[in-house]
Design a protein around this motif. Structure first.
Motif, mmCIF file in Angstrom:
data_model
loop_
_atom_site.group_PDB
_atom_site.id
_atom_site.type_symbol
_atom_site.label_atom_id
_atom_site.label_comp_id
_atom_site.label_asym_id
_atom_site.label_seq_id
_atom_site.Cartn_x
_atom_site.Cartn_y
_atom_site.Cartn_z
ATOM 1 N N ASP A 159 -14.626 12.378 -8.974
ATOM 2 C CA ASP A 159 -13.629 11.904 -9.068
ATOM 3 C C ASP A 159 -13.249 10.517 -8.326
ATOM 4 N N LEU A 160 -13.030 9.096 -8.745
ATOM 5 C CA LEU A 160 -13.338 8.078 -8.176
ATOM 6 C C LEU A 160 -11.658 7.506 -8.058
ATOM 7 N N ARG A 161 -10.676 7.269 -7.646
ATOM 8 C CA ARG A 161 -9.294 6.882 -8.047
ATOM 9 C C ARG A 161 -9.588 5.575 -6.656
ATOM 10 N N ASN A 162 -8.972 4.479 -6.912
ATOM 11 C CA ASN A 162 -8.728 3.245 -6.385
ATOM 12 C C ASN A 162 -7.349 3.302 -5.756
ATOM 13 N N ILE A 163 -6.743 3.113 -4.748
ATOM 14 C CA ILE A 163 -5.741 3.043 -4.522
ATOM 15 C C ILE A 163 -4.383 1.332 -4.756
ATOM 16 N N SER A 164 -5.608 0.202 -5.321
ATOM 17 C CA SER A 164 -5.196 -0.528 -5.506
ATOM 18 C C SER A 164 -4.330 -0.665 -7.594
ATOM 19 N N ASP A 165 -5.177 1.168 -8.131
ATOM 20 C CA ASP A 165 -4.523 0.910 -9.022
ATOM 21 C C ASP A 165 -3.083 1.648 -9.044
ATOM 22 N N LEU A 166 -2.559 1.603 -8.084
ATOM 23 C CA LEU A 166 -1.609 2.627 -8.267
ATOM 24 C C LEU A 166 -0.452 1.533 -8.008
ATOM 25 N N PRO A 167 -0.035 1.267 -9.149
ATOM 26 C CA PRO A 167 2.009 0.732 -8.919
ATOM 27 C C PRO A 167 2.322 0.299 -7.563
ATOM 28 N N ILE A 168 2.386 -1.037 -7.076
ATOM 29 C CA ILE A 168 3.034 -0.772 -6.392
ATOM 30 C C ILE A 168 4.994 -0.794 -6.126
ATOM 31 N N GLN A 169 5.229 -0.796 -7.155
ATOM 32 C CA GLN A 169 6.855 0.318 -7.397
ATOM 33 C C GLN A 169 6.778 1.586 -6.823
ATOM 34 N N LYS A 170 5.936 1.703 -7.821
ATOM 35 C CA LYS A 170 5.260 3.486 -7.720
ATOM 36 C C LYS A 170 5.376 4.203 -5.694
ATOM 37 N N VAL A 171 4.327 2.851 -4.746
ATOM 38 C CA VAL A 171 4.411 3.281 -3.509
ATOM 39 C C VAL A 171 5.975 3.933 -2.696
ATOM 40 N N LEU A 172 6.686 2.002 -3.484
ATOM 41 C CA LEU A 172 7.606 1.789 -2.468
ATOM 42 C C LEU A 172 8.676 2.492 -2.500
ATOM 43 N N GLU A 173 8.901 3.474 -3.907
ATOM 44 C CA GLU A 173 9.931 4.273 -3.961
ATOM 45 C C GLU A 173 9.909 5.564 -2.854
ATOM 46 N N SER A 174 8.690 5.488 -2.144
ATOM 47 C CA SER A 174 8.785 6.510 -0.993
ATOM 48 C C SER A 174 10.105 6.740 0.029
ATOM 49 N N THR A 175 10.041 8.224 0.363
ATOM 50 C CA THR A 175 10.165 7.579 1.279
ATOM 51 C C THR A 175 10.171 8.397 2.966
ATOM 52 N N ILE A 176 9.001 8.187 2.279
ATOM 53 C CA ILE A 176 8.030 8.814 3.571
ATOM 54 C C ILE A 176 7.127 7.534 3.949
ATOM 55 N N PRO A 177 8.037 6.794 5.834
ATOM 56 C CA PRO A 177 6.625 5.942 5.935
ATOM 57 C C PRO A 177 4.922 5.860 6.040
ATOM 58 N N GLU A 178 4.388 6.680 6.290
ATOM 59 C CA GLU A 178 3.494 7.250 6.209
ATOM 60 C C GLU A 178 2.646 6.800 4.731
ATOM 61 N N GLU A 179 3.324 6.893 3.260
ATOM 62 C CA GLU A 179 2.868 6.218 2.322
ATOM 63 C C GLU A 179 3.523 5.065 2.159
ATOM 64 N N ILE A 180 4.675 4.978 2.586
ATOM 65 C CA ILE A 180 4.838 3.181 2.320
ATOM 66 C C ILE A 180 4.270 1.813 2.714
ATOM 67 N N ILE A 181 3.272 2.665 3.723
ATOM 68 C CA ILE A 181 2.891 1.309 4.179
ATOM 69 C C ILE A 181 1.235 1.689 3.606
ATOM 70 N N LEU A 182 0.988 2.198 2.699
ATOM 71 C CA LEU A 182 -0.133 2.516 1.917
ATOM 72 C C LEU A 182 0.303 1.101 0.391
ATOM 73 N N ALA A 183 1.596 1.007 0.547
ATOM 74 C CA ALA A 183 1.678 -0.186 -0.252
ATOM 75 C C ALA A 183 0.839 -1.725 -0.514
ATOM 76 N N ILE A 184 0.824 -1.574 0.810
ATOM 77 C CA ILE A 184 -0.462 -3.255 1.269
ATOM 78 C C ILE A 184 -1.829 -3.077 0.356
ATOM 79 N N LEU A 185 -1.770 -2.103 -0.070
ATOM 80 C CA LEU A 185 -3.032 -1.618 -0.445
ATOM 81 C C LEU A 185 -3.492 -1.310 -2.010
ATOM 82 N N THR A 186 -2.275 -1.182 -2.333
ATOM 83 C CA THR A 186 -1.937 -1.101 -3.918
ATOM 84 C C THR A 186 -1.965 -2.650 -4.752
ATOM 85 N N ASP A 187 -2.409 -3.025 -5.409
ATOM 86 C CA ASP A 187 -2.286 -3.938 -6.882
ATOM 87 C C ASP A 187 -1.123 -4.697 -6.607
ATOM 88 N N TYR A 188 -0.981 -5.682 -6.594
ATOM 89 C CA TYR A 188 0.131 -7.172 -6.721
ATOM 90 C C TYR A 188 -0.442 -8.300 -6.879
#
Length: 196
Positions: free
Chosen positions: A121-150
């Protein structure tokens, strides 16, 4: 790529479950660590190996194994051979085990569908909606929002939102500083270091 890998390896435990649930649509109840390192040197010497060109001009590797024992591990050995041969020669591999034993063999000749190596399986992190990542309360996950699609025009707003989320979710100043340093490094993957 070393510094980016280092960040992912450092943060994987914190982001593993939420990220896989988002990227792969998995519902994870429990994880169990596997300590295997894959630094195994496999030295295999096939019994018979030839490059064949058939009458239509098609090329392939013909691999034969001669077996005197009913080896129930044979299906895995043949899979290892095939993977190694295909990686090295980049052409199809046809395989056959010729059984020489006295009794009728009962060994499996096929991997089950779940065992087959047919791709990944191949998944592109930029396919994740930014809002979905920014809903997180985990700092290590929140920083991944920079790599999402916007939209690139929104980059400054996105970086500000990430930093705001980090400030409200970091447990202390040390965690906040670490997350911002990691954000700065990850932002290079999107040429946003100056904005960050």
């Amino acid at each position: 790529m070393g510094e980016f890998d280092k960040i992912i390896k450092e943060n994987i435990e914190a982001i593993f479950v939420p990220l896989l649930e988002k990227l792969l649509n998995l519902s994870i109840n429990k994880t169990i660590e596997i300590k295997d390192k894959l630094q195994v040197t496999i030295e295999r010497e096939p019994d018979y190996l030839k490059k064949i060109i058939d009458h239509e001009g098609r090329e392939f590797i013909l691999h034969l194994e001669f077996q005197t024992q009913d080896d129930h591990e044979m299906v895995y050995r043949m899979a290892e051979y095939k993977a190694i041969l295909q990686r090295k020669h980049r052409i199809p591999v046809k395989q056959c085990v010729i059984y020489l034993g006295a009794r009728k063999p009962t060994m499996r000749t096929r991997l089950t569908e779940e065992e087959q190596i047919i791709g990944f399986d191949l998944r592109n992190i930029s396919d994740l909606p930014i809002q979905k990542v920014l809903e997180s309360t985990i700092p290590e996950e929140i920083i991944l929002a920079i790599l999402t699609d916007y939209p690139s025009a929104d980059a400054e707003h996105v970086v500000s939102e990430i930093i705001r989320k980090l400030q409200s979710n970091a447990s202390d100043e040390i965690q906040l500083n670490k997350a911002i340093q990691q954000l700065l490094i990850l932002s290079r993957l999107r040429n946003l270091e100056t904005i960050t």
